[in-house]
Design an enzyme around this catalytic site. Structure first.
Site, mmCIF file in Angstrom:
data_model
loop_
_atom_site.group_PDB
_atom_site.id
_atom_site.type_symbol
_atom_site.label_atom_id
_atom_site.label_comp_id
_atom_site.label_asym_id
_atom_site.label_seq_id
_atom_site.Cartn_x
_atom_site.Cartn_y
_atom_site.Cartn_z
ATOM 1 N N LEU A 570 0.816 -1.212 0.000
ATOM 2 C CA LEU A 570 0.000 0.000 0.000
ATOM 3 C C LEU A 570 0.850 1.262 0.000
ATOM 4 C CD1 LEU A 570 -2.795 1.259 0.098
ATOM 5 C CD2 LEU A 570 -2.725 1.098 2.594
ATOM 6 N N GLN A 573 2.112 1.807 -3.428
ATOM 7 C CA GLN A 573 1.105 2.158 -4.431
ATOM 8 C C GLN A 573 0.757 3.647 -4.355
ATOM 9 O OE1 GLN A 573 -2.341 -0.434 -4.235
ATOM 10 N NE2 GLN A 573 -1.059 -2.180 -3.673
ATOM 11 N N CYS A 574 0.725 4.183 -3.128
ATOM 12 C CA CYS A 574 0.399 5.602 -2.953
ATOM 13 C C CYS A 574 1.659 6.452 -3.073
ATOM 14 C CB CYS A 574 -0.249 5.833 -1.589
ATOM 15 S SG CYS A 574 -1.775 4.908 -1.334
ATOM 16 N N THR A 575 1.448 7.718 -3.403
ATOM 17 C CA THR A 575 2.570 8.649 -3.445
ATOM 18 C C THR A 575 2.805 9.145 -2.025
ATOM 19 O OG1 THR A 575 1.896 9.316 -5.663
ATOM 20 C CG2 THR A 575 3.475 10.725 -4.539
ATOM 21 N N VAL A 576 3.665 8.467 -1.306
ATOM 22 C CA VAL A 576 3.929 8.814 0.090
ATOM 23 C C VAL A 576 5.086 9.824 0.126
ATOM 24 C CG1 VAL A 576 4.579 7.948 2.360
ATOM 25 C CG2 VAL A 576 3.144 6.551 0.852
#
Length: 712
Positions: A570, A573-576
């Site tokens: 996760l 997948q996200c732009t952290v």
């Protein structure tokens, strides 16, 4: 014309002013776009006409055309059409200050005295006889608060003071002063004077009535010829804006000064011309007689009489004020306010700022996420008004805190499409923006397309091609590397200004792509036919001036873009990223664009680095123009780098662009469906094989002969 009334001091009805809103709008435009901090006096033109109503006086009016036009290069006197019977042109001067403190601190008596001196000189040098309108010169001081659209102003109508003052012998309606024949002839003469384009707006004149009751109206310069006629009645006439039955209007004051100083007449018969429905009205007009004693010193030309004339505001000597904010259309007010900061930049900090190029620029933003929202808002702040956002995602509950164009309402019911919600938000922020949202996905290498979806993907490719072709600038703001490949290729093919912004957790990259490999104007078909030749390969590495071409986002890669989204946790997948990173990168991306637009070489400008010895770049109004900006929040640091184009780039080298021009959509599908195709095409496969087969013998340090050492 003998009067029955006793002698009294002749009193004049003061001039009254009226300013049309268009005047303030024109002044605001001139102040922002032309004058800047220059507070030099500005020649203006006022207008008035004879009184035409028994209960209402006419005002001296300022219109938009009272000021010089925006396009004139110098503050010249505004060009006014003459011969309009409904308005007499009067010269004036405007002192528009830069601060309200300066406005209140002006030497008002000194300014009034200076304008009175001009009138006095015009009387003595004969100019007032040639152009009698100069007798009614006026003065306006003002301060324009362009943030609030409010204006402080004060009129002065300089009048030379007769000392001792003129005494009134008689004043009565003109209809009581003439015989029936004289009145008819006088009315006919006035109507002829007023209907002629040569004399309609001449405000001071001579009225002569001969022994046969025939009336003639003449210019002031014809005074000598009028003197030679014996037995004739002679009156000094003027267009009287005042309606009062017992007082002549303000213009008579300086007219009496001219009569007294030039012709030494002690008993003056004057006619206050007024009209009704465009025709002479002798019942409303006045005829009077005044006695004048030549004041001491008036014979001495260097002497200047005292002057009065500041307009009263409700009986007090205070300036007037007006606010246009409430009367303006909200959208127009928003446009003016939005442009204010940019136009103020041109006053001192950035005189060469080209606002027209910014406002007409069409920007395409690929990605409406954290970066896209920030870039769109910063573009609007720079005056860009045409923005298209492309995204196929929906607004999620996690978005509004980081993505500044979205709110909780956009997340409800499954979420609005980002492209649609972003456009709606931009229009709420600034109604004049021409924003458009396009919901579509970008085809990507490494994401194979099933045969049944090929047509949809090809349609998306064609749509993206058309979007890039119809815009001037493209921002690559998507989440993944592979989603930037097709736009990079299409931008290289069409030689578009392309800006990339990419984020890590605490680092960012902002860069401008170099010009395409075929940036000079060659025939595209001929280029495609020779795409595999060595000459074409060399051409792709240079710009139109023969210098090394700057690279694109993919030029430093030794592998083709592949699927970076599958089999990810996760957080992958996200732009952290750190929340402060996107605003920094977005702002730099837009600033990079503005730098390109204001650089003399535009997209072909060389890449500058910090402390560069390139004197040309340091002399640019916006400073250096880097190729790449890499920053780190962990180090709170930033560096500028230069990377040149690669002849093995999978997006912008001449081999790839030529193959696309030759094969079109077939080439794109092959690149999408076969991950190694781009590497094979560009020679990266061979390069990697060569690198893996290269053996390096390391020195073990036992050989005493230093000549055999290899320094790596």
């Amino acid at each position: 014309m003998e009067g029955s009334s006793g002698k009294s001091i002749l009193q004049f009805a003061p001039f009254q002013s009226s300013v049309d809103e268009g005047f303030w709008h024109r002044l605001s435009s001139l102040k922002l776009n032309k004058f800047g901090i220059d507070d030099s006096p500005i020649p203006i033109t006022g207008f008035y006409a004879p009184c035409s109503h028994s209960q209402v006086s006419n005002h001296l009016t300022l219109l938009a055309e009272s000021l010089p036009s925006d396009s004139s290069e110098e503050s010249e006197v505004p060009e006014i059409s003459r011969g309009n019977r409904n308005r007499c042109s009067v010269p004036g001067i405007l002192y528009n200050t830069n601060t309200v403190e300066r406005f209140h601190g002006l030497d008002k008596q000194g300014l009034l005295k200076a304008e009175a001196q001009k009138i006095w000189e015009d009387i003595h040098n004969g100019r007032a006889l040639e152009d009698s309108s100069v007798l009614s010169r006026f003065l306006l001081i003002s301060f324009a608060d362009l943030k609030k659209w409010s204006f402080h102003y004060w009129f002065a109508f300089p009048a030379l003071v007769l000392d001792p003052p003129a005494t009134l012998v008689d004043l009565r309606p003109a209809s009581q002063c003439f015989s029936l024949e004289e009145a008819e002839s006088l009315s006919a003469a006035f109507n002829e004077w007023r209907n002629s384009s040569l004399t309609a707006d001449v405000p001071f004149f001579l009225v002569q009535i001969d022994t046969n009751s025939h009336a003639t109206i003449k210019h002031l310069k014809d005074w000598e010829t009028c003197q030679s006629a014996d037995g004739h009645k002679l009156l000094f006439g003027f267009y009287d804006p005042c309606h009062l039955p017992n007082n002549p209007g303000w213009p008579l004051r300086n007219f009496l000064a001219l009569i007294c100083s030039r012709w030494d007449i002690k008993s003056v018969h004057f006619l206050c011309y007024r009209e009704n429905r465009g025709f002479a009205d002798l019942g409303l007009s006045l005829v009077g007689e005044a006695l004048i004693t030549v004041p001491q010193g008036w014979r001495d030309h260097p002497y200047v009489p005292n002057a009065v004339g500041w307009e009263l505001n409700k009986g007090r000597k205070i300036p007037r004020g007006i606010s246009l904010a409430k009367s303006m259309d909200p959208t127009r007010l928003a446009i003016s306010a939005a442009d204010l900061n940019l136009k103020l930049m041109r006053w001192r900090a950035l005189p060469s700022l080209n606002l027209n190029s910014l406002s007409s620029l069409k920007c395409l933003l690929l990605g409406a996420g954290t970066l896209g929202c920030q870039v769109a808002r910063t573009l609007m702040a720079w005056g860009v008004r045409r923005i298209t956002l492309v995204d196929n995602g929906r607004v999620a509950m996690s978005n509004p805190l980081r993505q500044s164009l979205y709110t909780l309402d956009d997340c409800l019911n499954g979420g609005e499409f980002k492209a649609t919600a972003a456009v709606n938000s931009l229009k709420r922020i600034f109604p004049a923006v021409e924003a458009k949202g396009v919901v579509m996905s970008i085809p990507m290498p490494g994401h194979p397309v099933p045969s049944q979806e090929e047509q949809t993907v090809l349609d998306d490719c064609r749509s993206l091609h058309d979007l890039i072709d119809s815009h001037d600038v493209v921002f690559l703001l998507t989440d993944t590397r592979e989603s930037r490949w097709l736009p990079s290729l299409l931008c290289a093919n069409t030689n578009k200004i392309t800006i990339t912004a990419a984020l890590g957790f605490d680092s960012f990259l902002v860069m401008r792509h170099g010009a395409g490999p075929f940036s000079s104007s060659h025939d595209s078909k001929a280029e495609a036919a020779n795409s595999l030749s060595a000459d074409m390969s060399n051409l792709g590495l240079t710009d139109r001036d023969g210098g090394k071409r700057l690279g694109c986002y993919f030029c430093n890669d030794v592998v083709a873009p592949i699927d970076s989204t599958s089999n990810r946790t996760l957080d992958q997948q996200c732009t952290v990223t750190r929340p402060g990173l996107a605003p920094i990168a977005s702002a730099l991306a837009v600033e990079l664009l503005v730098g390109i637009l204001h650089h003399p070489h535009g997209i072909f400008a060389e890449g500058d680095v910090l402390n560069s010895s390139n004197s040309e770049s340091s002399e640019q109004p916006l400073g250096i123009l880097p190729h790449q900006i890499r920053g780190s929040l962990a180090q709170f640091s930033q560096m500028t780098l230069v990377g040149h184009s690669s002849d093995s780039c999978t997006a912008c080298c001449s081999t790839v662009v030529s193959e696309y021009r030759k094969r079109g959509m077939e080439f794109i599908l092959q690149a999408i469906n076969h991950p190694t195709y781009l590497e094979d095409l560009t020679g990266l496969t061979e390069l990697m094989k060569s690198a893996s087969s290269f053996d390096l013998d390391w020195d073990d340090g036992t050989d005493e002969d230093d000549d055999d050492c290899i320094e790596v």
